[in-house]
Design an enzyme around this catalytic site. Structure first.
Site, PDB file in Angstrom:
ATOM      1  N   GLY A  45       0.848  -1.184   0.000  1.00 23.96           N
ATOM      2  CA  GLY A  45       0.000   0.000   0.000  1.00 23.96           C
ATOM      3  C   GLY A  45       0.885   1.235   0.000  1.00 23.96           C
ATOM      4  O   GLY A  45       2.025   1.181   0.469  1.00 23.96           O
ATOM      5  N   GLN A  50       3.081   9.892   1.475  1.00 20.39           N
ATOM      6  CA  GLN A  50       4.365   9.192   1.501  1.00 20.39           C
ATOM      7  C   GLN A  50       5.259   9.535   0.315  1.00 20.39           C
ATOM      8  O   GLN A  50       6.435   9.164   0.298  1.00 20.39           O
ATOM      9  CB  GLN A  50       4.151   7.679   1.548  1.00 20.39           C
ATOM     10  CG  GLN A  50       3.524   7.216   2.859  1.00 20.39           C
ATOM     11  CD  GLN A  50       3.404   5.710   2.881  1.00 20.39           C
ATOM     12  OE1 GLN A  50       2.453   5.155   2.360  1.00 20.39           O
ATOM     13  NE2 GLN A  50       4.384   5.043   3.476  1.00 20.39           N
ATOM     14  N   CYS A  96       5.982  -0.066   7.529  1.00 17.42           N
ATOM     15  CA  CYS A  96       5.593   1.094   6.733  1.00 17.42           C
ATOM     16  C   CYS A  96       6.803   1.541   5.917  1.00 17.42           C
ATOM     17  O   CYS A  96       7.906   1.613   6.459  1.00 17.42           O
ATOM     18  CB  CYS A  96       5.135   2.220   7.665  1.00 17.42           C
ATOM     19  SG  CYS A  96       4.638   3.707   6.786  1.00 17.42           S
ATOM     20  N   LEU A  97       6.587   1.806   4.641  1.00 24.27           N
ATOM     21  CA  LEU A  97       7.708   2.200   3.781  1.00 24.27           C
ATOM     22  C   LEU A  97       8.371   3.491   4.264  1.00 24.27           C
ATOM     23  O   LEU A  97       9.538   3.724   3.981  1.00 24.27           O
ATOM     24  CB  LEU A  97       7.240   2.361   2.330  1.00 24.27           C
ATOM     25  CG  LEU A  97       6.732   1.079   1.651  1.00 24.27           C
ATOM     26  CD1 LEU A  97       6.190   1.399   0.269  1.00 24.27           C
ATOM     27  CD2 LEU A  97       7.827   0.025   1.567  1.00 24.27           C
ATOM     28  N   HIS A 138      -4.454   1.091   7.549  1.00 26.44           N
ATOM     29  CA  HIS A 138      -3.099   1.647   7.655  1.00 26.44           C
ATOM     30  C   HIS A 138      -2.916   2.810   6.673  1.00 26.44           C
ATOM     31  O   HIS A 138      -2.424   3.880   7.048  1.00 26.44           O
ATOM     32  CB  HIS A 138      -2.073   0.536   7.378  1.00 26.44           C
ATOM     33  CG  HIS A 138      -0.642   0.995   7.393  1.00 26.44           C
ATOM     34  ND1 HIS A 138       0.280   0.547   8.314  1.00 26.44           N
ATOM     35  CD2 HIS A 138       0.027   1.862   6.587  1.00 26.44           C
ATOM     36  CE1 HIS A 138       1.448   1.141   8.079  1.00 26.44           C
ATOM     37  NE2 HIS A 138       1.322   1.934   7.031  1.00 26.44           N
ATOM     38  N   GLU A 139      -3.343   2.607   5.423  1.00 30.72           N
ATOM     39  CA  GLU A 139      -3.171   3.665   4.414  1.00 30.72           C
ATOM     40  C   GLU A 139      -4.091   4.846   4.710  1.00 30.72           C
ATOM     41  O   GLU A 139      -3.701   5.999   4.536  1.00 30.72           O
ATOM     42  CB  GLU A 139      -3.428   3.123   2.998  1.00 30.72           C
ATOM     43  CG  GLU A 139      -2.482   2.015   2.562  1.00 30.72           C
ATOM     44  CD  GLU A 139      -1.013   2.329   2.799  1.00 30.72           C
ATOM     45  OE1 GLU A 139      -0.611   3.499   2.697  1.00 30.72           O
ATOM     46  OE2 GLU A 139      -0.262   1.384   3.116  1.00 30.72           O
ATOM     47  N   HIS A 142      -2.646   7.278   7.060  1.00 32.09           N
ATOM     48  CA  HIS A 142      -1.683   8.219   6.478  1.00 32.09           C
ATOM     49  C   HIS A 142      -2.360   9.521   6.049  1.00 32.09           C
ATOM     50  O   HIS A 142      -1.761  10.593   6.123  1.00 32.09           O
ATOM     51  CB  HIS A 142      -0.979   7.598   5.264  1.00 32.09           C
ATOM     52  CG  HIS A 142       0.189   6.732   5.608  1.00 32.09           C
ATOM     53  ND1 HIS A 142       1.309   7.215   6.253  1.00 32.09           N
ATOM     54  CD2 HIS A 142       0.432   5.415   5.393  1.00 32.09           C
ATOM     55  CE1 HIS A 142       2.181   6.224   6.420  1.00 32.09           C
ATOM     56  NE2 HIS A 142       1.676   5.118   5.909  1.00 32.09           N
TER      57      HIS A 142
HETATM   58 NI    NI Z   1       2.593   3.221   5.929  1.00 33.96          NI
END
Ligand code: NI
Length: 186
Positions: A45, A50, A96-97, A138-139, A142
């Site tokens: 995701g 991000q 998380c990236l 989760h997304e 953000h």
């Molecule tokens: Ni994340």
């Protein structure tokens, strides 16, 4: 185009993102670039903040997490709005990236009902559950300026504080292009 992923410490990750016009001329390109950036980083995701854009947009493709059940789980969420979350919260180790090298268990409700537009502009109101719900939750977070580490107990957070500091000091490593906050600018 592959964007560098914005790392923890960048204020864009703490903002509530704004809606985007559905007929925005650059929306299609942005969506394609987000998928390309996500796949390049082996993520399931990716949310627009991000890549440094405070826009209510995220993409997911959760198939690598569970090939059978999540087949076809490649989706685009434009201007999503959470309607409700329900069900027994269950723990799962998330990453998380934007926070490379850290995985921690987070509890989230089993189901999320969300309103959104897809990439063709159609609007939907759907309830997701299980792993797919988790990726979406989760997304979605953000877009609200929330990160999974915000759910950790002070104790767990203390245990990973050194690793978090490495990210904040641009000393962490990632296997994809990442943009740490410029040193000396804090
Ligand atoms: Ni994340």
């Amino acid at each position: 185009m592959i964007y560098p992923i914005v790392a923890l410490g960048n204020p864009v990750l703490k903002e509530r993102a704004s809606e985007i016009e559905l007929n925005h001329p650059e929306l299609k390109t942005l969506i394609n670039d987000m998928f390309e950036t996500m796949y390049n980083a082996s993520g399931v995701g990716l949310a627009a903040p991000q890549i440094g854009k405070s826009i209510r947009l995220f993409v997911i493709d959760a198939e690598p997490m569970d090939e059978e059940k999540l087949k076809g789980a490649k989706m685009v969420f434009i201007n999503p709005l959470r309607v409700e979350e329900e069900g027994e919260p269950w723990p799962y180790e998330e990453g998380c990236l934007s926070i490379p090298g850290i995985r921690e268990a987070v509890k989230r409700p089993e189901k999320i009902t969300i309103q959104y537009h897809d990439e063709t502009g159609n609007s939907h109101k759907r309830t997701f559950e299980g792993m797919l719900a988790r990726v979406i939750q989760h997304e979605y977070d953000h877009l609200e300026g929330k990160l999974f580490i915000d759910y950790l107990s002070p104790f767990r957070k203390k245990l990973i504080q050194n690793k978090l500091n490495d990210i904040l000091k641009a000393k962490a490593k990632a296997e994809y292009p990442i943009r740490f906050i410029p040193q000396g600018k804090r």
